[in-house]
Design a protein around this motif. Sequence first.
Motif, short mmCIF file in Angstrom:
data_model
loop_
_atom_site.label_atom_id
_atom_site.label_comp_id
_atom_site.label_asym_id
_atom_site.label_seq_id
_atom_site.Cartn_x
_atom_site.Cartn_y
_atom_site.Cartn_z
N ALA A 1 0.84 -1.20 0.00
CA ALA A 1 0.00 0.00 0.00
C ALA A 1 0.87 1.24 0.00
CB ALA A 1 -0.92 -0.01 1.21
N LYS A 2 0.48 2.23 -0.81
CA LYS A 2 1.23 3.48 -0.91
C LYS A 2 0.39 4.70 -0.52
CE LYS A 2 5.00 1.67 -2.35
NZ LYS A 2 6.09 1.55 -1.43
N ALA A 3 -0.85 4.75 -0.98
CA ALA A 3 -1.70 5.92 -0.74
C ALA A 3 -3.11 5.47 -0.43
CB ALA A 3 -1.68 6.84 -1.96
N ILE A 4 -3.87 6.38 0.20
CA ILE A 4 -5.23 6.05 0.60
C ILE A 4 -6.12 7.28 0.46
CG2 ILE A 4 -4.85 6.57 3.06
CD1 ILE A 4 -6.56 3.97 3.62
N GLY A 5 -7.38 7.04 0.14
CA GLY A 5 -8.38 8.10 0.07
C GLY A 5 -9.66 7.60 0.71
N TYR A 6 -10.55 8.53 1.04
CA TYR A 6 -11.76 8.17 1.77
C TYR A 6 -12.99 8.87 1.20
CZ TYR A 6 -8.02 7.34 5.16
OH TYR A 6 -6.86 6.95 5.78
N ALA A 7 -14.14 8.25 1.42
CA ALA A 7 -15.45 8.85 1.16
C ALA A 7 -16.41 8.25 2.17
CB ALA A 7 -15.92 8.57 -0.26
N SER A 8 -17.48 8.96 2.44
CA SER A 8 -18.47 8.42 3.36
C SER A 8 -19.86 8.63 2.78
CB SER A 8 -18.36 9.07 4.74
OG SER A 8 -18.57 10.46 4.64
N ALA A 9 -20.78 7.82 3.22
CA ALA A 9 -22.16 7.90 2.77
C ALA A 9 -23.03 7.26 3.84
CB ALA A 9 -22.33 7.18 1.44
N LYS A 10 -24.32 7.20 3.57
CA LYS A 10 -25.24 6.52 4.46
C LYS A 10 -25.90 5.39 3.69
CE LYS A 10 -26.07 10.19 7.63
NZ LYS A 10 -26.82 10.54 8.76
N SER A 11 -26.09 4.28 4.37
CA SER A 11 -26.76 3.15 3.75
C SER A 11 -28.24 3.47 3.61
CB SER A 11 -26.57 1.89 4.60
OG SER A 11 -27.32 2.00 5.79
N THR A 12 -28.96 2.58 2.96
CA THR A 12 -30.40 2.78 2.80
C THR A 12 -31.12 2.78 4.15
OG1 THR A 12 -30.66 0.42 2.43
CG2 THR A 12 -30.49 1.82 0.48
N THR A 13 -30.49 2.18 5.18
CA THR A 13 -31.09 2.18 6.51
C THR A 13 -30.64 3.38 7.34
OG1 THR A 13 -29.32 0.82 7.42
CG2 THR A 13 -31.24 -0.34 6.54
N GLY A 14 -29.77 4.22 6.75
CA GLY A 14 -29.29 5.40 7.46
C GLY A 14 -28.01 5.21 8.24
N SER A 15 -27.45 4.01 8.21
CA SER A 15 -26.20 3.75 8.92
C SER A 15 -25.03 4.38 8.16
CB SER A 15 -25.93 2.26 9.03
OG SER A 15 -26.97 1.63 9.72
N PRO A 16 -24.10 4.99 8.88
CA PRO A 16 -22.95 5.58 8.20
C PRO A 16 -22.01 4.50 7.67
CG PRO A 16 -22.75 5.82 10.57
CD PRO A 16 -24.08 5.21 10.32
N ILE A 17 -21.45 4.77 6.49
CA ILE A 17 -20.50 3.85 5.85
C ILE A 17 -19.27 4.65 5.44
CG2 ILE A 17 -20.10 2.31 3.89
CD1 ILE A 17 -23.15 1.91 3.78
N LEU A 18 -18.11 4.07 5.68
CA LEU A 18 -16.85 4.67 5.23
C LEU A 18 -16.30 3.80 4.11
CD1 LEU A 18 -14.52 6.79 5.71
CD2 LEU A 18 -13.41 4.94 6.94
N TYR A 19 -15.90 4.45 3.04
CA TYR A 19 -15.23 3.77 1.93
C TYR A 19 -13.79 4.22 1.94
CZ TYR A 19 -20.00 3.00 0.36
OH TYR A 19 -21.32 2.63 0.30
N ALA A 20 -12.88 3.28 1.76
CA ALA A 20 -11.46 3.61 1.66
C ALA A 20 -10.95 3.02 0.36
CB ALA A 20 -10.68 3.03 2.85
N ILE A 21 -10.17 3.79 -0.37
CA ILE A 21 -9.53 3.29 -1.57
C ILE A 21 -8.03 3.30 -1.30
CG2 ILE A 21 -9.48 5.55 -2.69
CD1 ILE A 21 -9.84 3.97 -5.37
N VAL A 22 -7.40 2.16 -1.56
CA VAL A 22 -5.97 2.03 -1.32
C VAL A 22 -5.27 1.83 -2.65
CG1 VAL A 22 -4.16 0.71 -0.15
CG2 VAL A 22 -6.38 1.07 0.97
N GLN A 23 -4.21 2.60 -2.85
CA GLN A 23 -3.37 2.43 -4.03
C GLN A 23 -2.20 1.54 -3.67
OE1 GLN A 23 -1.44 5.98 -5.39
NE2 GLN A 23 -0.85 5.06 -7.34
N TYR A 24 -2.00 0.48 -4.44
CA TYR A 24 -0.92 -0.47 -4.20
C TYR A 24 0.12 -0.37 -5.30
CZ TYR A 24 -3.92 -2.76 -0.76
OH TYR A 24 -4.71 -3.05 0.34
N SER A 25 1.34 -0.77 -4.97
CA SER A 25 2.39 -0.83 -6.00
C SER A 25 2.74 -2.27 -6.27
CB SER A 25 3.62 -0.08 -5.55
OG SER A 25 4.17 -0.66 -4.40
#
Length: 145
Positions: free
Chosen positions: A121-145
Amino acid sequence: MKTIRKFSLVLLSMVLLFTLTSCGGSNTTPSVDEQLTTKINEKLAPSNIQVTHDSALNEKLAIYMTVYLRSGSTSSALEAAELDAEHYEVYTITSNNTIDNISSVIAQEIKVEKATSKRIAKAIGYASAKSTTGSPILYAIVQYS
């Protein structure tokens, strides 16, 4: 009928994009991103892996999520965000956990990836949203070499 279907798809994708953005999406607070990245790096230290936060990945992740939620296709989402499966991986975490728990989950995924595929893993980014039930969700994207 086809016109209504196309309009509905466009409308849905716009709603999803605005939802991602308004719930964090590409506009997550840099201090939160940096804090999470620091915690991940603390957990990765014994493995000699360090990631850096890349805000450009936040933007790419928002595009990825919009297309993925609309199409259900990982390959289409990767293509739309100008990413490739060889170098990027997206992780989904229920974010009603503490930052310590979230960082542990992400760090573990990064360690497993190193052990199984030898990608670092080299770099990481994030986004967040809510599920259809309203629960918070975190998305992480990892860049690999």
